[in-house]
Design an enzyme around this catalytic site. Structure first.
Site, short mmCIF file in Angstrom:
data_model
loop_
_atom_site.label_atom_id
_atom_site.label_comp_id
_atom_site.label_asym_id
_atom_site.label_seq_id
_atom_site.Cartn_x
_atom_site.Cartn_y
_atom_site.Cartn_z
N GLU A 33 -31.38 -5.81 -25.76
CA GLU A 33 -32.00 -6.96 -26.41
C GLU A 33 -32.04 -6.81 -27.94
OE1 GLU A 33 -32.49 -9.69 -24.83
OE2 GLU A 33 -33.33 -10.64 -26.62
N HIS A 35 -29.71 -5.58 -29.89
CA HIS A 35 -28.43 -6.06 -30.44
C HIS A 35 -28.35 -7.59 -30.36
CE1 HIS A 35 -27.20 -1.93 -28.97
NE2 HIS A 35 -26.73 -1.90 -30.21
N GLN A 59 -19.05 9.79 -36.39
CA GLN A 59 -20.49 9.90 -36.66
C GLN A 59 -21.21 10.75 -35.62
OE1 GLN A 59 -20.94 5.44 -36.40
NE2 GLN A 59 -22.92 5.96 -35.53
N LEU A 146 -33.43 -2.46 -37.90
CA LEU A 146 -34.28 -1.60 -38.74
C LEU A 146 -34.78 -0.37 -37.99
CD1 LEU A 146 -36.25 -4.30 -40.75
CD2 LEU A 146 -34.46 -2.76 -41.58
N LYS A 147 -34.49 -0.26 -36.69
CA LYS A 147 -34.83 0.99 -36.00
C LYS A 147 -34.11 2.16 -36.68
CE LYS A 147 -32.98 2.54 -32.21
NZ LYS A 147 -32.58 3.95 -32.39
N MET A 182 -36.19 -0.19 -28.52
CA MET A 182 -35.00 -0.27 -27.67
C MET A 182 -33.86 0.50 -28.31
SD MET A 182 -34.85 -3.95 -25.93
CE MET A 182 -36.28 -4.59 -25.08
N SER A 184 -29.76 2.27 -27.09
CA SER A 184 -28.77 2.52 -26.04
C SER A 184 -29.01 3.89 -25.40
CB SER A 184 -27.36 2.48 -26.62
OG SER A 184 -27.17 1.25 -27.29
O1 PAF Z 1 -25.93 1.48 -35.57
C1 PAF Z 1 -24.84 1.60 -34.99
O2 PAF Z 1 -24.65 1.15 -33.85
C2 PAF Z 1 -23.70 2.32 -35.69
O3 PAF Z 1 -24.15 3.39 -36.43
C3 PAF Z 1 -22.80 1.40 -36.52
C4 PAF Z 1 -23.58 0.77 -37.67
C5 PAF Z 1 -22.21 0.31 -35.64
C6 PAF Z 1 -21.65 2.21 -37.13
O4 PAF Z 1 -20.87 2.82 -36.16
#
Ligand code: PAF
Length: 277
Positions: A33, A35, A59, A146-147, A182, A184
């Protein structure tokens, strides 16, 4: 919703949109939710909303969850379409990092503080992929949750420093009924860890209460939060830090502050933050 897989398909779609119309929501998929709230916020401001799903390898650290990060592109595509997304960019690593790719963006010192102290290559991976995505999509505005407050602050800094014409918009965190932000990664939690996880938000709210009662010392606010984490059985704490909300420099005891924390429950690392005004 159009699915775009190559740079050429993306550019063709982008060039067909009216100037100033494109809102962009970059994601790594496994959508929830939070996203979809980003997509709706983009839609409220921009007639053409495009999202991307790319689980960015650079990352993740070597011991992190890149391989097991949840991937469900078909489910995600349906969710995005139902939230009003017009296009989805779904690249492979070779499309984002073609052979010969050699550039990496560092935003310092912020990139090595807070989460960056525990994930030393994370923010250079984030900054670099977001730079590539922004410059491929060329949106008027890009929307971030902003999380991930440190990520948001760092991206806003990068875009300002490099004089890119994209508005970086932060969208408030969406929470479960018990306050858990929330994410993932929440799906990794066992039922017992999920129950303990609610203490992360409670801990940040305890710091807010201490501030309302007059505490103006960052260490004391952090201690108030840590006490709630300990009470709630969250003992593996990467950091709890009270910072200045604009640039995440240390908070000096006056004006608005943001408290940020990262904790580990089993194999899952959770982050959250709360604005203390
Ligand atoms: O917040 C995320 O899901 C990721 O860090 C992003 C901004 C899509 C970059 O891979």
């Amino acid at each position: 919703m159009e699915i775009l897989r190559t740079r050429e398909e993306l550019t063709r779609w982008r060039n067909a949109q009216p100037e100033g119309a494109v809102g962009f929501v970059p994601t790594m998929g496994a959508l929830h939710e939070g996203h979809l709230t980003l997509v709706r916020a983009a839609g409220a401001r921009c007639p053409s909303v495009i999202a991307s799903i790319f689980v960015n390898p650079t990352q993740f650290g070597p011991q992190e969850d890149f391989a097991r990060y949840p991937r469900q592109p078909e489910v995600d595509a349906d969710l995005l379409a139902s939230a009003g997304c017009r296009a989805l960019f779904l690249p492979t690593p070779e499309i984002i990092y073609p052979p010969g790719h050699a550039t990496s963006i560092h935003v310092e010192p912020l990139g090595h503080e807070l989460c960056g102290a525990f994930r030393p290559t994370h923010f250079q991976g984030v900054a670099t992929v977001v730079a590539i995505l922004l410059n491929l999509v060329r949106p008027s505005a890009a929307f971030f949750g902003l999380k991930d407050y440190q990520q948001f602050t760092l991206i806003r800094r990068m875009v300002a420093d490099l004089v890119w014409p994209y508005d970086i918009v932060g969208v408030p965190t969406v929470r479960e009924a018990d306050g858990l932000a929330m994410s993932s990664r929440n799906r990794y939690l066992t039922p017992e860890e999920r129950a303990r996880a609610a203490h992360l938000h409670r801990a940040l709210r305890a710091a807010e209460s201490a501030r309302i009662q007059g505490t103006d010392n960052a260490a004391a606010l952090e201690e108030a939060a840590r006490a709630v984490l300990t009470e709630g059985g969250i003992v593996d704490v990467d950091y709890v830090a009270v910072r200045h909300p604009d640039d995440l420099t240390p908070w000096k005891g006056q004006g608005a502050a943001v408290i940020l924390a990262a904790v580990r429950l089993g194999k899952t690392r959770l982050i959250d933050n709360w604005w203390i005004d």
